[in-house]
Structure formats: C-alpha cells, structure tokens
Design a protein around this motif. Structure first.
Motif, short mmCIF file in Angstrom:
data_model
loop_
_atom_site.label_atom_id
_atom_site.label_comp_id
_atom_site.label_asym_id
_atom_site.label_seq_id
_atom_site.Cartn_x
_atom_site.Cartn_y
_atom_site.Cartn_z
N UNK A 45 62.50 -13.84 -66.41
CA UNK A 45 61.14 -14.21 -66.82
C UNK A 45 60.62 -13.23 -67.87
N UNK A 46 59.82 -13.77 -68.80
CA UNK A 46 59.30 -12.94 -69.89
C UNK A 46 58.18 -12.03 -69.41
N UNK A 47 58.03 -10.90 -70.08
CA UNK A 47 57.02 -9.90 -69.72
C UNK A 47 55.63 -10.36 -70.16
N UNK A 48 54.64 -10.23 -69.27
CA UNK A 48 53.27 -10.67 -69.57
C UNK A 48 52.26 -9.53 -69.52
N UNK A 49 52.67 -8.37 -69.08
CA UNK A 49 51.75 -7.23 -69.00
C UNK A 49 50.63 -7.46 -67.99
N UNK A 50 49.40 -7.20 -68.40
CA UNK A 50 48.25 -7.32 -67.50
C UNK A 50 47.53 -8.67 -67.64
N UNK A 51 48.23 -9.65 -68.17
CA UNK A 51 47.64 -10.96 -68.43
C UNK A 51 47.02 -11.57 -67.17
N UNK A 52 47.73 -11.54 -66.06
CA UNK A 52 47.26 -12.21 -64.85
C UNK A 52 46.19 -11.41 -64.13
N UNK A 53 46.18 -10.09 -64.31
CA UNK A 53 45.10 -9.29 -63.78
C UNK A 53 43.80 -9.64 -64.51
N UNK A 54 43.88 -9.73 -65.84
CA UNK A 54 42.69 -10.10 -66.62
C UNK A 54 42.22 -11.51 -66.28
N UNK A 55 43.18 -12.41 -66.04
CA UNK A 55 42.83 -13.79 -65.69
C UNK A 55 42.02 -13.83 -64.39
N UNK A 56 42.43 -13.02 -63.41
CA UNK A 56 41.70 -12.98 -62.15
C UNK A 56 40.34 -12.31 -62.32
N UNK A 57 40.29 -11.20 -63.06
CA UNK A 57 39.03 -10.49 -63.25
C UNK A 57 38.00 -11.34 -64.00
#
Length: 294
Positions: A45-57
């Motif tokens: 799987x490709x690296x997404x960094x903090x993308x999903x943390x920001x999505x939740x915040x």
C-alpha cells in the motif's frame, strides 16, 4: 536470573503469548499512515502520511465522539470508582458472617451476566409500553417516557447499570486489602475508646489508599476507551447523538465502511491519548504520594 530460573520458566508461556498477540500485531498500526487496501497488503500500500489523522480531526464527528467518550468515561469514574470502596468498607463492618456472605454473593452475581443479555434486560425493563418499570409506574398514574430514545438519558442509563453490574465484583480487591489489616490495630483502637467510625477513618481508609491510588491510575489510563459492546448494543438512531463514541465510530468506519486506514488512525490517536494520561497521572501520583505503577 540463574537463582530464579524456575520462576522465569513459569513466566515464559505468558511472555510468548504477550509477544505474539500484543507486540507483533503492532506492525499493523502502520496502515494508519498508508492508503491501505487488502489486495496490496501493508507493504504494498502507498504511503499517505498524516492524511487520515487530518481527515478525522476535520470531520464533524471528531468533537462529537470525543465529547461523548469523555462524558461517559468521566461519569463512570465518578460513580463506579468510589462505590466499590464504599461497598468494601460496608462489608467489613458486617458482624454476621452468614449475612455478609449472602450480601457479597448477591452483589457479585450481576457481573457474570453477559453484555448481550444485560443490554436486552435494560431495553426490556425501560420499554415504555411493555417494560416492568412502565407497568409499575402505570399503577400510580405515571407514564414512563422512552428513555432509550432520549440522548440526555443515555449516559445515566449506561453508568448506573454498569455500577449495578460490576460494583460488587470490583469491591473484591478492596475487601482483600481490608482483610490484610492487622487485627491488633483494631484492638488497640478499641482500648483507646475509638468508635467504629473512628476506626473506619483512621485504620480502614488509610489502608485502602495505596490500592485505590493504583486502581485510579489504571482507570485514568483508559478514559478514552469506553467499552464498545454495551454502548453499541444500547445505541439507536434516536440516541446516537449522545452514544456515538470513539470505539463505535472506529467499528463503523473500519468494518462497516471498510475504511481501514481511517479506523486505524482513530484507534492509534485514542491509544496515544490514553498513554499520555496514564503516564501523567502516574507521575503526579508518584510525586505526591510515592504510590505509582513503577
């Protein structure tokens, strides 16, 4: 270690199980930082960094889930932490052994009711049409409202039924601590003319403080981890504004909506907050009372 080799050998199976089921699965946490798809696997799987943390915040559910989790958790600590201590002190004052055993067993028994059965009982008892409470209130002309459909009543229903189910079981630890009190302390207090209340305040409560402090530290470390099963089983569309907590939201995002990376990110954020709280309270307790986990 050589002198205690037999004890380490006894501990080895537990260490192996903990390593296999606690530490190795930590590798899967990396999906919180990736655009994970089951077909590609964790490595592919490709690296997404903090993308999903920001999505939740940035989601509208962020403050709702945080608020509901904190309300239920703090309410639970406020009610279910002191009650087992009070129950243990009460049991310790009972003189008749037969009644004492009956009282202890009757308070322990609800703990062994499964969560599914308990939630079924709660829904049945609080039913405004067929519930036993509604039937009893109808005899005196009172109509029971639909409590399970009122968001404002959800936290109270959860906490007080939790107290009824687990307070007796949680008191065992404190009863065991009280049983270790040296009887000569009570004898000396009696000779000095101390009343039962004075013995309770000056002997029983100080003996319980170290145990209570450790239990409070552990409870603080799980403030953001309200039990999933009971909340999810009591949840409905009418009370979801007060019952949507972090654990139920993670379940819906991960297993229902198949957003694995988002659910992993939320779970990791939740565990980090719990860890910080645990270490902070443990540090404060160690500085103030010399009682801590380590």
């Amino acid at each position: 270690m050589k002198r205690s080799s037999s004890l380490y050998l006894l501990m080895l199976p537990s260490l192996v199980i903990m390593f296999l089921f606690t530490y190795i699965p930590m590798y899967g946490v990396t999906i919180a930082f990736k655009d994970f798809t089951p077909s590609q696997g964790i490595m592919g799987s490709s690296w997404a960094g903090l993308k999903y943390f920001r999505q939740y915040f940035n989601s509208y559910q962020f403050w709702i889930t945080i608020k509901n989790t904190l309300v239920i958790s703090l309410y639970s600590i406020l009610v279910t932490f002191p009650l087992p201590i009070a129950l243990a002190l009460m049991c310790n004052q009972m003189a008749r052994k037969g009644f004492k055993k009956f009282f202890q067993v009757s308070t322990y028994l609800p703990h062994f009711i499964s969560t599914v059965v308990m939630c079924g009982m709660i829904i049945l008892f609080l039913s405004p049409s067929q519930g036993i409470i509604a039937k009893l209130l109808s005899y005196i002309g009172i109509t029971l409202p639909n409590l399970m459909g009122q968001p404002s009543a959800f936290s109270s229903i959860y906490v007080w039924t939790e107290a009824w189910q687990h307070v007796g079981w949680d008191s065992i630890l404190y009863i065991a601590a009280l049983s270790a009190v040296d009887p000569s302390l009570y004898e000396a207090a009696t000779m000095d003319g101390a009343s039962k209340w004075q013995k309770l305040v000056n002997i029983d409560i100080p003996m319980l403080l170290p145990t209570a402090t450790i239990m409070f530290i552990l409870r603080t470390g799980s403030i953001m981890s309200v039990g999933f099963e009971k909340v999810y089983l009591l949840q409905n569309t009418l009370n979801s504004s007060a019952s949507e907590i972090i654990s139920t939201y993670v379940y819906k995002m991960g297993l229902v909506s198949s957003q694995y990376s988002l659910s992993a990110a939320i779970g990791l954020f939740n565990n980090i907050i719990n860890l910080v709280l645990l270490l902070s309270v443990n540090y404060i307790s160690k500085k103030m009372s010399d009682t801590s986990l380590v």
